[in-house]
Design an enzyme around this catalytic site. Structure first.
Site, PDB file in Angstrom:
ATOM      1  N   ALA A 155       0.831  -1.199   0.000  1.00  0.00           N
ATOM      2  CA  ALA A 155       0.000   0.000   0.000  1.00  0.00           C
ATOM      3  C   ALA A 155       0.873   1.258   0.000  1.00  0.00           C
ATOM      4  CB  ALA A 155      -0.972  -0.033   1.173  1.00  0.00           C
ATOM      5  N   CYS A 156       0.555   2.235   0.845  1.00  0.00           N
ATOM      6  CA  CYS A 156       1.261   3.518   0.821  1.00  0.00           C
ATOM      7  C   CYS A 156       2.724   3.417   1.246  1.00  0.00           C
ATOM      8  CB  CYS A 156       0.538   4.529   1.708  1.00  0.00           C
ATOM      9  SG  CYS A 156      -1.091   4.999   1.094  1.00  0.00           S
ATOM     10  N   SER A 157       3.109   2.295   1.849  1.00  0.00           N
ATOM     11  CA  SER A 157       4.498   2.102   2.268  1.00  0.00           C
ATOM     12  C   SER A 157       5.326   1.378   1.222  1.00  0.00           C
ATOM     13  CB  SER A 157       4.550   1.323   3.592  1.00  0.00           C
ATOM     14  OG  SER A 157       3.938   2.052   4.635  1.00  0.00           O
TER      15      SER A 157
END
Length: 373
Positions: A155-157
């Protein structure tokens, strides 16, 4: 063991931008239309009336003023509110691969490298255009890279997890240099008809070259001193879209097949986790917080970033200490922290320390401590 450096970054920014004013005008037109069409049911109490949005609400909630998107006319059509992008044939370069190539070319130029210098391609982002063939292998082919590639999703990481994966490949000698790509076409998984989230995301693609320090020649080198990763399962940010959706037709097209989150819970959970991760990374690199000049944080929400910086520093951060790009880019998922780094790192002197940190669904958090060479 070889030491790894970031030697170049690249950024693709879509040509179309949607302001809060444009977004609100479309959303409120949809709300008016929905409430009119369902007036009797709303009066009977069987349907809940939708509330309009406002520019003030969006900016106060997020700090976002505009966002770049691959296509805007479809999004701003109250009867559609989905991008209009024609499907391409299998013989054409896919859209996601296309923006990867554009960002990659800039990163390779800044690193002083060509396709012949890259051994590994890693496409790391929140949503892939398809399950397979791997987007990374298509990009590898488009760029003429002889080596291997694969996709990953945290995801966002994804960007910071990708940096750690690249560092491991360089340190082990498996790759001389790694090209990491974060192609985020978030406009495709956003529910543009949800008042609480319709303003959050924007599209972009970033690229990073990680290579061995002893071979790097770029003037943009940052030595990677420490990487730290953490995941902790949570349903507070979720997207249920997948190939198994067709098993149960009753769920097809439902809101849970797009991005959704419980924002307040995410804020409460993630801010302290991210701040502690960053402080631990700094300490593990043998540094004090006072020695770090800049924090390139995940660009999800201005209030989150301000609180995280305050938890780290014990005071409000100065604008140059934690640069913000989400006001014009919005949340670009895994690309956000790299956009901030790409735009706000060249001005720092040799020897300056910084931290790239991303956080998001999972929960997932990645922190990378670097020093400018």
């Amino acid at each position: 063991m070889k030491q790894a450096v970031i030697s170049g970054t690249g950024l693709f920014t879509p040509p179309n931008s949607i302001s809060n004013a444009e977004l609100v005008a479309c959303f409120n037109a949809y709300v008016e239309q929905f409430n009119a069409e369902n007036a009797d049911a709303i009066a009977a109490g069987t349907v809940t009336a939708l509330e309009p949005s406002s520019e003030g609400f969006i900016e106060k909630a997020s700090g976002i003023k505009a966002r770049h998107v691959m296509e805007k006319e479809g999004i701003l059509d109250p009867k559609r509110m989905v991008p209009r992008i024609p499907e391409r044939s299998d013989e054409e370069l896919s859209l996601q691969a296309e923006i990867c190539v554009k960002a990659a070319q800039q990163a390779l130029d800044r690193a002083g490298r060509t396709a012949a210098d890259i051994d590994m391609v890693l496409v790391a982002c929140s949503n892939m255009q398809r399950p397979y063939p791997a987007m990374a292998v298509e990009v590898q082919n488009a760029l003429g890279i002889d080596g291997y590639g694969f996709d990953m999703n945290v995801a966002c990481s994804s960007a910071t997890f990708g940096i750690q994966t690249a560092v491991a490949a360089v340190q082990s000698g498996q790759a001389r240099a790694v090209l990491i790509l974060n192609p985020e076409i978030t406009s495709a998984h956003l529910n543009w008809r949800d008042r609480d989230s319709h303003f959050i995301f924007g599209d972009a693609c970033t690229a990073i070259v990680v290579e061995a320090k002893d071979a790097a020649t770029s003037q943009y080198q940052w030595e990677i001193l420490d990487t730290r990763l953490k995941t902790s399962f949570s349903n507070n940010i979720r997207n249920n879209f997948g190939f198994m959706n067709r098993f149960d037709e009753s769920g097809v097209g439902k809101p849970d097949k797009l991005f959704r989150q419980q924002g307040r819970k995410v804020f409460k959970d993630v801010c302290p986790m991210a701040a502690e991760m960053i402080k631990a990374s700094i300490a593990n690199a043998g540094l004090q917080v006072e020695q770090v000049s800049r924090y390139w944080l995940h660009q999800a929400n201005l209030n989150m970033n301000q609180l995280i910086a305050r938890m780290i520093l014990g005071r409000d951060a100065e604008p140059q200490e934690a640069p913000v790009i989400l006001d014009t880019y919005a949340n670009t998922s895994s690309a956000g922290s790299v956009i901030a780094f790409h735009k706000y790192s060249d001005d720092l002197p040799a020897g300056a320390y910084g931290v790239i940190c991303s956080f998001g669904a999972g929960y997932s958090i990645g922190s990378v401590v670097i020093r400018k060479l």
